[in-house]
Design an enzyme around this catalytic site. Sequence first.
Site, PDB file in Angstrom:
ATOM      1  N   GLY A 137      -5.939   5.386  -0.714  1.00 43.09           N
ATOM      2  CA  GLY A 137      -6.182   3.920  -1.116  1.00 43.09           C
ATOM      3  C   GLY A 137      -7.849   3.510  -1.223  1.00 43.09           C
ATOM      4  O   GLY A 137      -7.972   4.293   0.165  1.00 43.09           O
TER       5      GLY A 137
ATOM      6  N   HIS B  99      -0.384 -13.688  -0.694  1.00 43.07           N
ATOM      7  CA  HIS B  99       0.268 -13.760   0.031  1.00 43.07           C
ATOM      8  C   HIS B  99       1.133 -15.123  -0.550  1.00 43.07           C
ATOM      9  O   HIS B  99       0.135 -16.107  -0.450  1.00 43.07           O
ATOM     10  CB  HIS B  99       0.622 -14.097   1.355  1.00 43.07           C
ATOM     11  CG  HIS B  99      -0.551 -12.698   2.234  1.00 43.07           C
ATOM     12  ND1 HIS B  99       0.492 -11.573   2.614  1.00 43.07           N
ATOM     13  CD2 HIS B  99      -1.440 -12.617   2.952  1.00 43.07           C
ATOM     14  CE1 HIS B  99      -0.175 -11.202   2.380  1.00 43.07           C
ATOM     15  NE2 HIS B  99      -1.654 -11.664   2.988  1.00 43.07           N
TER      16      HIS B  99
ATOM     17  N   GLU C 100       0.742  -1.405   0.104  1.00 43.64           N
ATOM     18  CA  GLU C 100       0.569   0.020  -0.051  1.00 43.64           C
ATOM     19  C   GLU C 100       0.704   1.540   0.176  1.00 43.64           C
ATOM     20  O   GLU C 100       0.197   2.845  -0.628  1.00 43.64           O
ATOM     21  CB  GLU C 100      -1.150   0.025   0.880  1.00 43.64           C
ATOM     22  CG  GLU C 100      -2.014   1.206   1.142  1.00 43.64           C
ATOM     23  CD  GLU C 100      -2.778   1.348   1.419  1.00 43.64           C
ATOM     24  OE1 GLU C 100      -4.177   2.109   2.136  1.00 43.64           O
ATOM     25  OE2 GLU C 100      -3.418  -0.141   2.029  1.00 43.64           O
TER      26      GLU C 100
ATOM     27  N   SER D 280       6.512 -17.924   2.190  1.00 45.71           N
ATOM     28  CA  SER D 280       7.383 -16.692   3.384  1.00 45.71           C
ATOM     29  C   SER D 280       8.329 -17.023   3.273  1.00 45.71           C
ATOM     30  O   SER D 280       8.864 -17.011   2.680  1.00 45.71           O
ATOM     31  CB  SER D 280       6.446 -17.961   4.331  1.00 45.71           C
ATOM     32  OG  SER D 280       7.158 -19.150   4.114  1.00 45.71           O
TER      33      SER D 280
END
Length: 140
Positions: free
Chosen positions: A84, A91, A64, A94
Amino acid sequence: MTEQEKAKTLDFLNNWGEGLLAKNLGILFSEITDDSLSATMPVNENVHQPFGIMHGGASCVLAETLGSCLSNVFIDTEKFYAVGTNINSNHLRSVRKGVVTGTARFIRKGKTMHVSEIEIRNEKGDLINHTTMTNNVIAK
């Protein structure tokens, strides 16, 4: 955008908003082109979730930050600001430690709405997060 303009913009972004979330997470703007903006963020205990991997929210903060700044860099900030209104983040892998790099690019750059795509990659270049973001461009 000239090299001098790029350097000035990166300097501004890296010194804007002391004490705010992006600064607290160590986000550092690293590259700008005519249609993209990149930044790095360290992956350490400041961005971990309880399992010792980067928190998905930290990926969203990086995404963002990049998407919002991309829009604001490419508008007339004397007359407008971009905020925004929607973010969709996936995702994919990891990360436990190191540095991630995010790059935002415009999908659509309209007069009142910008849609950007943000990719976050680990140090090996693996895609760990893919985000799309919508910003509204609002008159001051």
